[in-house]
Scaffold this active site. Sequence first.
Site, PDB file in Angstrom:
ATOM      1  N   SER A 236      56.552  53.292  55.097  1.00 53.08           N
ATOM      2  CA  SER A 236      56.976  52.209  55.989  1.00 53.08           C
ATOM      3  C   SER A 236      58.446  52.410  56.311  1.00 53.08           C
ATOM      4  CB  SER A 236      56.773  50.856  55.301  1.00 53.08           C
ATOM      5  OG  SER A 236      57.461  49.817  55.978  1.00 53.08           O
TER       6      SER A 236
ATOM      7  N   TYR B  62      57.310  44.674  48.518  1.00 54.03           N
ATOM      8  CA  TYR B  62      56.732  45.604  49.485  1.00 54.03           C
ATOM      9  C   TYR B  62      57.625  46.834  49.652  1.00 54.03           C
ATOM     10  CZ  TYR B  62      54.694  47.334  53.848  1.00 54.03           C
ATOM     11  OH  TYR B  62      54.095  48.112  54.807  1.00 54.03           O
TER      12      TYR B  62
END
Length: 259
Positions: free
Chosen positions: A143, A156
Amino acid sequence: MSKFSLEGKSAIITGGASGIGEAISNTFAEQGAHVHILEFNPESGKQAANSIKDKGGKASFYQCDVSNYQQVMDTVKKISENNEINILINNAGIAHVGNVENTKVEDLDRVYNVNVKGVYNCIHAVVPIMKKQGGGVIINMASIASSVGLSDRFAYSMSKGAALTMTYSVAKDYLNEGIRCNCISPARVHTPFVDGFIKKNYPGKEAEMFEALSKTQPIGRMGKPEEIANLALYLCSDEASFITGSDFPIDGGFIKLNG
């Protein structure tokens, strides 16, 4: 033979029945691969595999919780009994919103188990098989949170940073085994998850929030799952045989052009 063909290849795609994973499953099947969809939800997994087969593609579904080591080992063994494993796409993952203060230990464990341990479990199961075959390709879904600070994404970001560094480690360790390992780092992509998040947190303001979230990308819109799938296709194709140990942001300019 057309470029980026996966004819005769066998690919494991975790979380391959929704969002980016489903787009990868469809794209790879269209290019000739036999896709093996590992999915926690049996209904969506069966539906995704059947949809590919209805269009003439090759697909199999396996219910699997990637955070469960034994389930992963058993599933990969089952697949390898009748197929080579040429490609592994570690796509399954979960999100979490919160900073370090309001991230509960249970939240951290849950994100770690799926996004970090799940990637480890799959690589651990597949690498010995790829070594015996003489090579393979592994793609980890990281990501932009692996590379830049995002507000309220503590757990995350931790997990996606791990996906990035696991990529480097595996690529280095298996250079001489013919195994290539890269990762893809998307920014915000328009998936059913995004729609669900907006509906849950901003009821009655869905259109307004969708536009606002889209504009956080310098290019002015969210990515499409198919765009991520096309990048994954290239990285898994023979045309990308010189690429390993690299991170590929696909972010509408977010990392370099924000601010």
